[in-house]
Design a protein around this motif. Structure first.
Motif, PDB file in Angstrom:
ATOM      1  N   GLN A  45       0.774  -0.940  -0.047  1.00 28.40           N
ATOM      2  CA  GLN A  45       0.068   0.271   0.033  1.00 28.40           C
ATOM      3  C   GLN A  45       0.897   1.000  -0.164  1.00 28.40           C
ATOM      4  O   GLN A  45       0.608   2.028  -0.634  1.00 28.40           O
ATOM      5  N   LEU A  46       1.769   1.604   0.747  1.00 27.99           N
ATOM      6  CA  LEU A  46       2.813   2.303   0.481  1.00 27.99           C
ATOM      7  C   LEU A  46       3.916   2.475  -0.328  1.00 27.99           C
ATOM      8  O   LEU A  46       4.139   3.699  -1.255  1.00 27.99           O
ATOM      9  N   TYR A  47       3.498   1.576  -1.140  1.00 26.29           N
ATOM     10  CA  TYR A  47       4.372   1.175  -2.527  1.00 26.29           C
ATOM     11  C   TYR A  47       3.622   2.296  -3.951  1.00 26.29           C
ATOM     12  O   TYR A  47       4.031   2.923  -4.029  1.00 26.29           O
ATOM     13  N   ARG A  48       2.020   1.979  -3.453  1.00 21.78           N
ATOM     14  CA  ARG A  48       0.930   2.312  -4.791  1.00 21.78           C
ATOM     15  C   ARG A  48       1.031   3.855  -4.193  1.00 21.78           C
ATOM     16  O   ARG A  48       1.044   5.123  -4.964  1.00 21.78           O
ATOM     17  N   GLU A  49       1.760   4.601  -2.581  1.00 19.50           N
ATOM     18  CA  GLU A  49       0.908   6.294  -2.662  1.00 19.50           C
ATOM     19  C   GLU A  49       2.200   6.600  -2.860  1.00 19.50           C
ATOM     20  O   GLU A  49       2.223   7.597  -3.790  1.00 19.50           O
ATOM     21  N   LEU A 103       9.595  10.502   6.350  1.00 24.33           N
ATOM     22  CA  LEU A 103       9.906  11.419   7.374  1.00 24.33           C
ATOM     23  C   LEU A 103       8.646  12.711   6.923  1.00 24.33           C
ATOM     24  O   LEU A 103       8.035  12.889   8.204  1.00 24.33           O
ATOM     25  N   GLU A 104       8.304  12.353   6.088  1.00 21.59           N
ATOM     26  CA  GLU A 104       6.719  13.408   6.020  1.00 21.59           C
ATOM     27  C   GLU A 104       6.063  12.747   6.924  1.00 21.59           C
ATOM     28  O   GLU A 104       5.137  12.922   7.664  1.00 21.59           O
ATOM     29  N   ARG A 105       5.326  11.142   6.769  1.00 16.21           N
ATOM     30  CA  ARG A 105       4.276  10.641   7.349  1.00 16.21           C
ATOM     31  C   ARG A 105       4.882   9.998   9.087  1.00 16.21           C
ATOM     32  O   ARG A 105       4.143  10.710   9.441  1.00 16.21           O
ATOM     33  N   PHE A 106       5.906  10.262   9.097  1.00 17.22           N
ATOM     34  CA  PHE A 106       6.239  10.601  10.667  1.00 17.22           C
ATOM     35  C   PHE A 106       5.881  11.825  11.216  1.00 17.22           C
ATOM     36  O   PHE A 106       5.239  11.537  12.562  1.00 17.22           O
ATOM     37  N   ARG A 107       6.595  12.629  10.687  1.00 11.27           N
ATOM     38  CA  ARG A 107       5.541  14.432  11.230  1.00 11.27           C
ATOM     39  C   ARG A 107       3.870  14.156  11.138  1.00 11.27           C
ATOM     40  O   ARG A 107       3.784  14.655  12.327  1.00 11.27           O
ATOM     41  N   GLN A 108       3.955  13.369  10.244  1.00 14.60           N
ATOM     42  CA  GLN A 108       2.203  13.100  10.682  1.00 14.60           C
ATOM     43  C   GLN A 108       1.641  12.071  11.695  1.00 14.60           C
ATOM     44  O   GLN A 108      -0.099  12.382  11.311  1.00 14.60           O
ATOM     45  N   PHE A 112       7.383   4.174   6.075  1.00 19.39           N
ATOM     46  CA  PHE A 112       8.959   2.996   6.104  1.00 19.39           C
ATOM     47  C   PHE A 112       8.793   2.709   7.214  1.00 19.39           C
ATOM     48  O   PHE A 112      10.137   3.450   7.304  1.00 19.39           O
ATOM     49  N   ASN A 113       9.077   1.960   8.284  1.00 18.91           N
ATOM     50  CA  ASN A 113       9.814   1.917   9.766  1.00 18.91           C
ATOM     51  C   ASN A 113      11.599   1.378  10.085  1.00 18.91           C
ATOM     52  O   ASN A 113      11.966   1.992  10.117  1.00 18.91           O
ATOM     53  N   THR A 114      12.049   0.654   8.515  1.00 19.05           N
ATOM     54  CA  THR A 114      13.300   0.116   8.809  1.00 19.05           C
ATOM     55  C   THR A 114      13.736   0.516   7.530  1.00 19.05           C
ATOM     56  O   THR A 114      13.186   0.333   6.332  1.00 19.05           O
ATOM     57  N   GLU A 115      15.572   0.320   7.769  1.00 15.12           N
ATOM     58  CA  GLU A 115      15.756   0.742   6.455  1.00 15.12           C
ATOM     59  C   GLU A 115      15.593  -0.314   5.261  1.00 15.12           C
ATOM     60  O   GLU A 115      15.247  -0.588   4.258  1.00 15.12           O
TER      61      GLU A 115
END
Length: 353
Positions: free
Chosen positions: A175-179, A219-224, A229-232
């Motif tokens: 789902q993140l890939y699609r976004e 990083l932007e998703r983290f701010r929101q 993506f949680n890991t490398e």
């Protein structure tokens, strides 16, 4: 055409006092000397086993430390340089912000290794970046040929689509890939481990570009306070899928082998045909004991012929099966580690009122 130069690398990124992260397999304070020495012993063994099998490769250790800590009487940095390992100082530019994720902060340093090889990897050159708890049991020849053929080599972990990997499963990641604009239709891509990152010449630049794109997104998703993506490893899988890199063409050369004491153990005879063993459980066990042999340049580790070395290494790591002798010493070490962790918690000033 063959590769004219191949780098074999790993990284060592030390957490600072007060900026520690959680590393479940070790369980100690990540800025402590004891914690660092566990990983440094792995690093010494990693390079020694590679040098035994790949004497013509260019070996590189990347670190954020100005000087590596010594281990007992072993001057770690001098010993690695004596073996022919180049030590490169790299800053931790992919360091995640505070509270980004609950574990494994320093593993993002692997992305700085990708950035480094994106700068230095020239035409017909390749680099293989591995976790430090890996052991070479054969040469890089087959793996190098696969890099030359495919451009990238990856390791498919085999996780099913519902299995949670650092809080996200393959469906969540898709789902993140699609976004981020990837067209996957109904496909749920495979998931590759970050213990092996291998590519040739300009492909590291392509990999870095996709990782930076995914990192800014995260990083932007983290701010929101949104899913990210949680890991490398999550970021790396996004990059692989964005670049349509082959997924799993490295499984003939490396495997993640668990030799857990009294727990999950997938070691088998088939692992004797690999080139690399990734051994997460053995950080405090087999690596510690083999390190003592490696730093003695007169030991059997350095004297045995290549054809006998695999059998020798298998005794330290319990592949394909843990011997009774290894069971005894592993059990004793496990009890010592448990005692150390209890004492450490009892004396931690943060826990004392």
């Amino acid at each position: 055409m063959t590769l004219k130069k191949i780098y074999i690398a790993t990284g060592f990124c030390a957490d600072k006092e007060g900026e520690e992260s959680h590393y479940p397999q070790v369980g100690l304070k990540s800025s402590s000397l004891k914690f660092q020495q566990i990983y440094l012993k792995c690093i010494v063994v990693f390079f020694a086993t590679s040098i035994r099998h790949n004497p013509n490769a260019h070996h590189v250790l990347c670190t954020n430390l100005e000087k590596l800590p010594d281990i007992g009487n072993t001057e770690t940095e001098n010993f690695l340089e004596q073996l022919g390992v180049e030590i490169v100082r790299l800053p931790f530019t992919f360091e995640p912000p505070d509270n980004y994720f609950d574990s494994w902060k320093s593993t993002f340093y692997k992305l700085d290794l990708i950035k480094y090889f994106a700068k230095i990897c020239d035409r017909d050159e390749a680099a293989v970046c591995l976790d430090s708890d890996c052991v070479w049991i054969d040469s890089i020849e087959g793996l190098a040929a696969e890099i030359q053929r495919s451009g990238y080599v990856t390791y498919n972990t085999g996780f099913n689509e519902k299995y949670k990997i650092s809080h996200l499963n393959r469906r969540d990641l898709s789902q993140l890939y699609r976004e981020l604009g990837l067209s996957l239709n109904e496909e749920i891509p495979l998931y590759c481990g970050a213990e092996l990152i291998a590519a040739k010449d300009k492909n590291f630049q392509k990999l870095l570009g996709e990782i930076e794109h995914g990192w800014e997104f995260s990083l932007e998703r983290f701010r929101q306070n949104k899913t990210k993506f949680n890991t490398e490893e999550h970021l790396l899988n996004f990059a692989y899928n964005s670049l349509q890199a082959p997924l799993g063409n490295g499984n003939a050369y490396i495997n993640r082998i668990w030799t857990t004491l009294g727990g999950f153990n997938n070691a088998s005879d088939r692992h004797l045909s690999l080139a690399i063993w990734h051994l997460p459980f053995e950080k405090k066990y087999g690596f510690k004991r083999l390190f003592e042999k490696v730093v003695d340049l007169q030991s059997e580790f350095w004297q045995l012929p290549d054809k006998e070395l695999v059998v020798y290494l298998s005794l330290f790591f319990g592949i394909p099966k843990r011997t009774p002798q290894k069971l005894i010493v592993d059990t004793m070490d496990a009890l010592r580690h448990r005692s150390t962790k209890i004492i450490s918690k009892m004396t931690d000033p943060r826990l004392i009122n």
